[in-house]
Each structure stands twice: as structure tokens, then as C-alpha cells.
Design a protein around this motif. Sequence first.
Motif, PDB file in Angstrom:
ATOM      1  N   LEU A  11      52.170  -0.554 -54.421  1.00  0.00           N
ATOM      2  CA  LEU A  11      52.229  -0.520 -52.958  1.00  0.00           C
ATOM      3  C   LEU A  11      53.218   0.521 -52.436  1.00  0.00           C
ATOM      4  O   LEU A  11      54.263   0.754 -53.036  1.00  0.00           O
ATOM      5  CB  LEU A  11      52.648  -1.884 -52.411  1.00  0.00           C
TER       6      LEU A  11
ATOM      7  N   GLU B 180      53.308  -0.444 -46.916  1.00  0.00           N
ATOM      8  CA  GLU B 180      52.464  -1.602 -47.255  1.00  0.00           C
ATOM      9  C   GLU B 180      53.331  -2.822 -47.564  1.00  0.00           C
ATOM     10  O   GLU B 180      53.006  -3.944 -47.169  1.00  0.00           O
ATOM     11  CB  GLU B 180      51.563  -1.268 -48.448  1.00  0.00           C
TER      12      GLU B 180
ATOM     13  N   GLU C 124      53.509  -6.431 -45.522  1.00  0.00           N
ATOM     14  CA  GLU C 124      53.357  -7.721 -46.200  1.00  0.00           C
ATOM     15  C   GLU C 124      54.567  -8.616 -45.953  1.00  0.00           C
ATOM     16  O   GLU C 124      54.422  -9.799 -45.671  1.00  0.00           O
ATOM     17  CB  GLU C 124      53.169  -7.521 -47.714  1.00  0.00           C
TER      18      GLU C 124
END
Length: 148
Positions: A41, A45, A49
Motif C-alpha cells: 500500500l 492508501e 484505511e
Amino acid sequence: MPKKFEDYKEKLKEIVKSKGLKYSTQREEILKVLYNSKEHLTSEEIYNEVKKINRNIGLATVYRALAFLEEQGLINSISFGSEGKKYELNRGKHHDHMICINCNKIIEFFDEELEKLQKEIAEKHGFKLIAHELNMYGICKECQDKKS
Ligand SMILES: [Zn+2]
Ligand SMILES: [Zn+2]
């Protein structure tokens, strides 16, 4: 044997304690995101999250925590040149990467022969090999098929 998240959390706690730092749940949350991800990631990203668990976290905090976790060997990063880095949890299983420069897909691989060869090359140079990272850049099969 796959490790449980608790094992990574314990390790993080130990490191933080040995450094005389305050335990921050943010680092733990970031570690959790990487633990739950099968992909590599980007920091953005990861940020998106972590925001699902902790709405108040800032991007700068995520950057700092990632740098810390990487420094401590809990996570690894793969460089994409100008496009930045992608991170993964250090699951203790060495592997190398093939990176598609077209779609940024990452293919993980492990090759016994290649590992051996690297050690031999190092030895030939009187070099004590401690670790290595191998990134192979190119175009993945899917991208090649699309282009032709
Ligand atoms: Zn591709
Ligand atoms: Zn990987």
C-alpha cells in the motif's frame, strides 16, 4: 506459521518501551492496516484505511509512523521512484519484487538460486551480506497483452 496480530503488537510495544517512547495507538493502527492487507500500500492508501478506524489521524502522523515502523524493521517499503513508496508488513519471510511500471502491480517471488548467487557474489568481494532488496522493473503480462 502465520503470526497473529498480537505478536506484531507485542513487538511494537517492546520497541517503543526500549526506546523510552510513549506508546501511540496510531502506530498500532497503521500496523494493523498493513497486517490486514494482502497488497503493498502507498502512504495515501494506508492513510485512507487508518481513517476508517481513527477519523482524527492526520497524514503527517501517518508519514511519521511509517518512517518509525520501517526504521524498526516492522514494515518494509518498495520504492517506485518519483511515484513514491509502497509499504508491506515484515512478515519475516524474505521475498523479492517485480514491479510493473505501467500499472504499478507488484509480483512477489522467491528464488533459492538467486539467493545463493547473491551470497556467492558478496563472498567473492569479501563482503559480509546482511540483507538485500531486489526490485525488478518492467511491464507485467497483462499490460503487455493490452498493448499488442
Ligand atoms: Zn502492469
Ligand atoms: Zn512484498
